[in-house]
Design an enzyme around this catalytic site. Structure first.
Site, PDB file in Angstrom:
ATOM      1  CG  PHE A 217      -1.824   1.218   1.265  1.00 56.98           C
ATOM      2  CD1 PHE A 217      -3.094   1.132   0.720  1.00 56.98           C
ATOM      3  CD2 PHE A 217      -1.413   2.430   1.801  1.00 56.98           C
ATOM      4  CE1 PHE A 217      -3.943   2.234   0.728  1.00 56.98           C
ATOM      5  CE2 PHE A 217      -2.242   3.539   1.804  1.00 56.98           C
ATOM      6  CZ  PHE A 217      -3.512   3.438   1.271  1.00 56.98           C
ATOM      7  CG  ASP A 328       5.542   3.724   1.672  1.00 57.82           C
ATOM      8  OD1 ASP A 328       5.540   4.350   2.762  1.00 57.82           O
ATOM      9  OD2 ASP A 328       4.550   3.672   0.914  1.00 57.82           O
ATOM     10  CE  LYS A 359      -0.341   5.923   7.726  1.00 59.16           C
ATOM     11  NZ  LYS A 359      -1.733   5.946   8.201  1.00 59.16           N
ATOM     12  CB  THR A 383       1.184  25.993  -4.096  1.00 56.11           C
ATOM     13  OG1 THR A 383       0.660  26.107  -5.413  1.00 56.11           O
ATOM     14  CG2 THR A 383       1.073  27.349  -3.388  1.00 56.11           C
TER      15      THR A 383
END
Lengths: 502, 502
Positions: A217, A328, A359, A383
């Protein structure tokens, strides 16, 4: 009430964490004289089933505004403290899910309350800069004292982003850019590349791929990067266009790992062989693999572990085939495994080319090696590119982790938690199996998905908040201030639930 | 110094904005007795060329951490006020770029300083929830008083996200889900769809497309959604894999619009015809267009306008062909055109099916019609799904916009700005052309890209911060507290630059 307490805090120094505890709450026993006990509650306290009437009414109201199919209940974050989440109906739960593993040091930690009331920090919250073009003058200093102070081995560079998906998306972009620059060598992009990329065509938009693992995931943005590398649940994927990118099998290990070393080694060898085959196949297909992405522990996919040896070999395969290696750590990072990064358990000095996080780090982003830095500005850009106000909190979180030796605490409370899970699965073999974990990053499987969901709900009604992952797993994701006695508190309550379970 | 000022503010009520102004700064003339004058400076003040020595040194330091190719200079946000951005070297610039158009009411606005020091708001900053599963109890109320109080016509639903790209990514997901549910009718997804989507294959991951316009900019995530619909600059696209999705020509209008009504109408008709051809072609290709995405004014692509009639016809084409109509107001939204949403200028009660936003709204997200709501939870989901602390600020911003009639102010100062640009291009026809704008959302073209870049740098050294867009355009993106006298201040300085320009 709590707000008046908080307002009082404004005019006080930080040395008053006792005042932060809601009046009338007892303080915990000698056995738990840790700092966390000073500002949190001592036990769950349930007034209604969950969700209670107030949560149900609020869910109905929110249902007029957006889909509420995933809403569990509404929270009173003002009254929540440390490991205890208080809901809108006044139920106080021991939280072992912590906002999908994103609360590093519990609710309303005094150190964070101090940071938000520090006059020197105010403008960081009020003026959100476009970090890529007009960073605040203290930005390098803040990066050094926060993110870079915990940089993975071999990485001195970091790029912040607003969330986990953006972090992986942009890390993938960095890998593609790196791959093409490497391929081009000295010569810059051709005129044809420059023109074709504007209409989404090759060679400017090359047919490159990222290899991921079944059960992985990496985010839900429609990004070819993120969602195309996510293979954990149908609900994440259905109806969204995607890519012809290679997906390797992730080892299906038998637990406890130490009892199945030989079998697990064979399974891992099979998966690694498949990885190399896929890299070759996709190169032949004309869609070369620019990078490999993997979680140190597949979290959302069901807390699937692999050996350190597996990851070291995988990393070597990436190197051998000229693919970037992207670890990851969005869910595994930030100390929950007992080391700050889960990949530190592998014991290698060169764990990865890119490590993404979010997280518990409070900001998204990724660390990267020098070679992965894009050659020009604006190639990795948006941005905001993160939010410096989150670095203010992260610095405080890291200070607390160091000051209170929270990584050791996590190792200690994680041992207590896992040991307890072993005992429970021995006691209830018809209900539980495959207890596994690293630090407090633990999980256990239920008999089936229905049992899993029921156990989570029954445990919640007794005052402990848990989360599910994979098909039939329960995942434990407490914050870093979770102590041994919190583990025992949960185990006692979970034991009651299992004993009553029909 | 400023920090001590700010700390004093902690112990004071908000009625002391005068104290917020840096000592020794004069207050602006009677002609500008607007609230903004009470807390900001009265003029630019330049001490060094930009970037100055301190910014250069900080850029060198940050260069060891990440690519700094896009960094202009470093800022002292503590000392910045209202329309004036102060840099690390003490240069004070009138800011007509405002962090890529993302600062709604200027720097350190007293209303925002009050919000961040309000004890009732503290926990919203300290405890970031997983909004999709455990929202705070005041979440519906806060959405109603902030985002929903400015919802576009026909939309009662909103989904927050962390940034602009995520907002468009998830809006695209919503359109794909909506399209497939519509196609399926009563019957749910087939077993084949459920299994195929897990390996990125059809029919589960269908071959759907989004139609976008050449020159459009919708984000840089590698997302097939965002980057694949962005066609403004090579640097955004090169080396990143992308999609075979239809790209329509955006009208190339002649300015001033009122002088070229007939020619422009023909050009728009040509583009609309092309849009319908592409929708038919891609359906025949087996990649049906699920949605059309368009900006009310192409911003990053060069401030390209189209008539209200064009957008209304485009919206009807979407309806006719069963495509969702997605208006991207990330840059045009939030009041900068003189209406809160640029699409309000079209004067239609049914402008869109989805409107995405970010930047001046301080949080990303998108409004959507009931039918665009996904059928289940977790289909549009991530850990944070926005950040409620941003809604705290947005509520205050909206109060200030209403209390100070800032939309009327924007219309007034925008007229002054555009009128001044008309005069300058008449005076310097060899340097400037194509002045255009709506509210303060204005732009003008330079002779070529080199001239454009030089003009921006020379103007910056005289104390005004501008941004570029497209190939040779200068874009003006002041905040909503930009007054007529600020416009004149800029025009005087720009006139000096142009007069000196060799």
């Amino acid at each position: 009430m709590a707000s008046s307490l908080l307002s009082r805090q404004l005019t006080l120094s930080v040395q008053h964490s006792l005042r932060l505890a809601a009046p009338g709450c007892r303080y915990v026993s000698k056995t738990a004289a840790q700092p966390v006990s000073e500002f949190e509650y001592d036990a769950p306290s349930m007034k209604t089933p969950v969700p209670g009437p107030k949560s149900k009414e609020l869910t109905r109201q929110l249902g007029d505004i957006q889909n509420v199919g995933a809403v569990n209940f509404f929270c009173n974050y003002e009254e929540s403290r440390g490991n205890y989440l208080v809901d809108a109906d006044g139920n106080r739960m021991l939280d072992l899910y912590t906002q999908i593993s994103s609360v590093p040091i519990g609710y309303n930690h005094p150190a964070l309350m101090k940071a938000i009331t520090n006059p020197n920090n105010l403008t960081a919250f009020v003026n959100r800069p476009a970090l890529g073009i007009l960073p605040p003058e203290n930005f390098p200093e803040k990066l050094i004292e926060s993110l870079l102070s915990v940089a993975p081995a071999g990485m001195t560079r970091v790029q912040t982003m607003a969330c986990g998906s953006c972090s992986n998306e942009n890390a993938f972009k960095a890998m593609f850019i790196w791959y093409k620059i490497k391929e081009r060598g000295a010569s810059g992009p051709s005129a044809e590349e420059m023109s074709s990329c504007m209409i989404n065509q090759g060679p400017g938009c090359p047919d490159l791929s990222i290899l991921s693992f079944m059960g992985g995931f990496h985010g839900r943005t429609m990004g070819k990067c993120c969602l195309a590398t996510t293979h954990s649940k149908v609900i994440h994927k259905l109806d969204i266009p995607s890519f012809d990118w290679p997906i390797a099998p992730f080892p299906k290990l038998q637990y406890p790992l130490e009892q199945f070393v030989r079998e697990n080694a064979q399974e891992e060898a099979r998966c690694l062989e498949e990885v190399e085959d896929l890299i070759v196949k996709w190169r032949q297909k004309g869609k070369p693999v620019a990078g490999i992405i993997v979680e140190p522990i597949q979290a959302e996919g069901g807390d699937n572990h692999a050996s350190h040896d597996f990851f070291i070999k995988l990393r070597n395969i990436a190197r051998k085939h000229g693919c970037a290696f992207h670890v990851d750590e969005v869910q595994t990072g930030g100390g929950t495994t007992g080391k700050f990064w889960a990949h530190e358990h592998w014991g290698t000095g060169d764990p990865a080319d890119i490590v993404s996080f979010s997280k518990k780090m409070l900001t998204g982003g990724y660390y990267f090696k020098d070679e992965l830095q894009p050659d020009k500005g604006y190639r990795i850009f948006n941005t905001w590119m993160g939010d410096p106000s989150k670095n203010v909190f992260l610095s405080e979180v890291l200070n607390v982790i160091r000051r209170e030796n929270l990584l050791e605490e996590v190792t200690r409370s994680g041992k207590a938690l896992l040991q307890g899970l072993y005992e429970l699965q021995a006691q209830y073999p018809h209900l539980l199996s495959r207890a596994r974990g690293l630090g407090t990053f633990c999980a256990i499987d239920a008999r089936d998905d229905v049992t899993r969901d029921n156990l989570i709900l029954k445990t919640r009604d007794k005052g402990v908040l848990l989360g599910g992952c994979g098909e039939m797993s329960i995942r434990f994701r407490p914050s870093l201030v979770f102590k041994e006695y919190h583990a025992h508190q949960f185990l006692n309550i979970f034991n009651d639930v299992l004993a009553e379970y029909k």
